[in-house]
Design an enzyme around this catalytic site. Sequence first.
Site, PDB file in Angstrom:
ATOM      1  N   HIS A 197       1.257  -1.672   0.092  1.00 19.38           N
ATOM      2  CA  HIS A 197      -0.210   0.016  -0.369  1.00 19.38           C
ATOM      3  C   HIS A 197       0.859   1.161   0.445  1.00 19.38           C
ATOM      4  O   HIS A 197       1.896   1.480   0.988  1.00 19.38           O
ATOM      5  CB  HIS A 197      -1.036   0.044   1.589  1.00 19.38           C
ATOM      6  CG  HIS A 197      -2.102  -1.013   1.475  1.00 19.38           C
ATOM      7  ND1 HIS A 197      -1.120  -2.099   2.021  1.00 19.38           N
ATOM      8  CD2 HIS A 197      -2.950  -1.030   1.326  1.00 19.38           C
ATOM      9  CE1 HIS A 197      -2.738  -3.056   2.077  1.00 19.38           C
ATOM     10  NE2 HIS A 197      -3.387  -2.446   1.381  1.00 19.38           N
ATOM     11  N   ASP A 249       2.698   1.545   3.037  1.00 15.29           N
ATOM     12  CA  ASP A 249       3.387   1.015   4.213  1.00 15.29           C
ATOM     13  C   ASP A 249       4.336   1.412   3.857  1.00 15.29           C
ATOM     14  O   ASP A 249       5.793   1.150   4.043  1.00 15.29           O
ATOM     15  CB  ASP A 249       3.172  -0.764   3.157  1.00 15.29           C
ATOM     16  CG  ASP A 249       2.243  -1.284   3.346  1.00 15.29           C
ATOM     17  OD1 ASP A 249       1.052  -1.013   4.646  1.00 15.29           O
ATOM     18  OD2 ASP A 249       1.059  -1.666   2.531  1.00 15.29           O
TER      19      ASP A 249
HETATM   20  C1  XUL Z   1      -7.509  -7.074   4.405  1.00 16.06           C
HETATM   21  C2  XUL Z   1      -6.538  -7.310   3.615  1.00 16.06           C
HETATM   22  C3  XUL Z   1      -5.647  -6.012   2.411  1.00 16.06           C
HETATM   23  C4  XUL Z   1      -5.640  -6.339   1.103  1.00 16.06           C
HETATM   24  C5  XUL Z   1      -5.064  -5.362   0.638  1.00 16.06           C
HETATM   25  O1  XUL Z   1      -8.409  -7.667   4.805  1.00 16.06           O
HETATM   26  O2  XUL Z   1      -6.664  -8.164   2.247  1.00 16.06           O
HETATM   27  O3  XUL Z   1      -4.427  -5.894   2.866  1.00 16.06           O
HETATM   28  O4  XUL Z   1      -5.374  -6.945   0.502  1.00 16.06           O
HETATM   29  O5  XUL Z   1      -5.365  -4.022   0.508  1.00 16.06           O
END
Ligand code: XUL
Length: 437
Positions: free
Chosen positions: A100, A103
């Site tokens: 993300h 992150d």
């Molecule tokens: C949340 C989840 C996230 C997504 C990316 O449950 O799975 O980490 O994969 O935003």
Amino acid sequence: MAAFPEIEKISYEGPESHNPLAFRHYDADAVIEGRSMKEHLRFSVVYWHTFRGAGADPFGPGCAERAWQLEDGSVDDAIRRAEMAFEFIEKLGAPYYAFHDRDIAPEGKTLQETNQNLDAVAEALSQLQSSTGIKLLWGTANLFSNKRYMHGAATSPNADAFAFAAAQVKKALEITNQLGGEGYTFWGGREGYQNLWNTDMKRELDHLAQLLHMAVDYAKEIGFEGQFYIEPKPKEPTKHQYDSDAAACINFLRAYDLENHLKLNLETNHATLAGHTMMHEMDTAGSQGMLGSIDANTGDELLGWDTDQFPTNVYLTTQCMLMLLKYGGFKSGGVNFDAKVRRESFEPIDLFHAHIGGMDAFAAGLKIAAAIRADGELARLLSERYASWDSGVGAAIEKGEHSLKTLEAYMLEKGEADANTSGRQEMLENLINRYVY
Ligand code: XUL
Ligand code: CO
């Protein structure tokens, strides 16, 4: 500074090995059904759990020992963390990672400052990618942690929250594109509701679709050719997430003319929360040409939340790999370990054990799935079960040659349907176990 000075590159030692820091099944270059294991599995390490998670839970803060848990939140810290992350991924031998925006780089005081931070870290990531050959499976924007997103992002009643989310997606797409990302994921963080008395569901869904269309348009504008994904999850953090499962997502994408632009990123624990198996979700998506990528983890049947554990169950990974092979394997997606070690596993080496276990479980699943396919017995029994559709009235119905009227005439003449045959479920379960052990 090396984060794992005592750990060498993890290598394949074969099924007889007792070395906890070696692969017993994942032999990257071994060829199965014409492709190497590396190409089939396309393993990916997630930045959020592995390099940002410290084991916090609702009852206590994180307590993991992490050389990259750096204190001042500066860009320099973020770059040092990135170097350690790449040391880990390289020693593990995973070809991909995923992140993300939040992150990888700290949020600044303004959007402009935040974007500059992202640029600086992306530059470092780009160099790390070139020097190691590790690639970006997908990028995404965190549209759920900041308090501005308390009511959702694209589905917020606050138009400015939507606008901020759009700005964030724009930048995250640029960074993903710059880093050669092979995909971009939308997981609907807080896109859902807690209560319908305060929710205009239709309007919120329209807005969600608008954001996705904006992303598709902007991708074209900047020449991003990666695959977009939407990641189903039925609940958590909201009581009802809009992207609840594969079928709901496919319906949503079709309703808003998005089905040619997004595929699904399916996560095992999300499937469980939706009351499905991962195999069900993969078959649902695959049968509609929508299977994109998988977030490989597992839940705990005794717990009702998203525990995101590493997958170690070979029966599960066999099912995943059977579905994947059935639908032609990954194009842009991969086996992305959206999984975290338990809070009690606080030492850095636990991260290696966790990922090695997940990779080995998937490699074993791949070998078993390929053996099932090579043997052909399961496929033969399945086609036998549907044999009545291969000729006679079944074949004619499939060709569209019948109507209610003609089928009534057929049955009036015949009098009764042919006898059924056994579903043979128990025999098939035993058959699968023949390959598993
Ligand atoms: C949340 C989840 C996230 C997504 C990316 O449950 O799975 O980490 O994969 O935003
Ligand atoms: Co996920």
